[in-house]
Design a protein around this motif. Sequence first.
Motif, short mmCIF file in Angstrom:
data_model
loop_
_atom_site.label_atom_id
_atom_site.label_comp_id
_atom_site.label_asym_id
_atom_site.label_seq_id
_atom_site.Cartn_x
_atom_site.Cartn_y
_atom_site.Cartn_z
N CYS A 79 1.02 -1.23 -0.11
CA CYS A 79 -0.24 -0.05 -0.05
C CYS A 79 0.87 1.34 0.14
CB CYS A 79 -0.99 -0.06 1.25
SG CYS A 79 -2.28 -1.06 1.01
N ALA A 87 -9.16 0.17 4.59
CA ALA A 87 -8.73 0.78 3.31
C ALA A 87 -9.59 2.06 3.06
CB ALA A 87 -8.64 -0.16 2.23
N LEU A 104 -4.45 1.53 -2.53
CA LEU A 104 -5.10 0.92 -1.17
C LEU A 104 -6.18 -0.15 -1.08
CD1 LEU A 104 -5.83 4.42 0.68
CD2 LEU A 104 -4.05 3.01 1.10
#
Length: 423
Positions: free
Chosen positions: A148, A173, A153
């Motif tokens: 990430c 997320a 994400l």
Amino acid sequence: MRVLHVNKFLYRRGGAEAYMLDLADLQVERGSEVAFFAMAHPDNIPSRYEEHFPRNLELNPPPRGPIARAKSVGRMLWSTSARRGIARVIEDFKPDVAHLHNIYHQLSPSVLSALSNAGVPVVMTLHDCKLVCPSYSFLDHGNVCTACVGGSLREAVRRRCKDDSLGASAVLATETWLHRRFRAYDAVNVFISPSRFLAGQLTRADVYPDRLRILDNFTDPTSVPPKSEPGGPLVCVGRLHEGKGIDTAIRAMGLLGADARLVIAGDGPERETLERMAADVAPGRVSFLGQRSRQEVLELFRSATALLVPSRWHENQPMTVIEAFSCGVPVIGTALGGMGELIIDGATGRLIPPGEPMELASAALALLRDPEGSLAMGKSARRMAMARFSSEGHLSALGELYAEARRARAKSGTSHQRDEEQR
């Protein structure tokens, strides 16, 4: 100076809380006035503003039932009770600076909105990697992962990196995405990273690199009597969580001789599992002490041959390592994250790969068989702590960062006023 410390917990729960409480004590000793804002919790230390704290929210395990879960998710994104509470604290305490620590989930960036509206300069110490890793841990099913940081994400959802749960991973997320999308952390004037490693990850992710400063954590070695007698058990100190790799230390004990002992201080969700493992692989040779006070932990360090930090995730700058060094005790830790910035292999401890009980057992055995050599290594570690992690040096550098935050806040306030006049 009036300093408002903001953290979701107000008791000695982990490294972030230990740092905050020790710093607050130091600031009070030097003449500052200190106040706290946190979440209500039965273990909190007394606080003059506790009536304004938002209610306790327990997320591990998560709330049961769809309504309770929905409310907890809403609070993670934006807590109106936290914003309302801190606004009242600001009005009464009138801080010169706010020093934020871990505000995620239980408090949320809503507290920053109130601080910004009141024109309070804000410094935030990043005790973990939450701003670049939705699940905090840089772990994907037990394996180190930074997907990430340089990517989307969506990786957190695709990999189900939070407890192998699609729903939990999606929530985290989404939380991170929304906070980035609406620039929820813009009110922070200075971000402090204790390690170069974390600073590098934040810079790579383009998370406020222009406001990022590196400052070591601190201890006060002069107030701690050093270890003077060789020998003693191996010790682990910290939250009993998968990422800490305590299972690796227990498995290593199974490879050592019958005279080796491991003492574990701390508590957490993995305790029962670890106790069963210890009874199976090293019966009678692993002791679990549970949560202990700072003084008890320091005494435990001074009784030890070495501290074991077998983490399987990227550590930032663990307070336990710095405090063990201040006690004159070497550390055997994994070569992940900021650990390599602390442990000088062969001089102040040993660096080993994560998840390798044989490597840990080999490093520990060498120190157990040479207690005088281990004591000498600990003396080197203490000299390093004296030179690098002194409380006076930390307080001086932090004062400069507080001043930088005040200048940045004043500048942004002037720019905002000029924009309003032009309209």
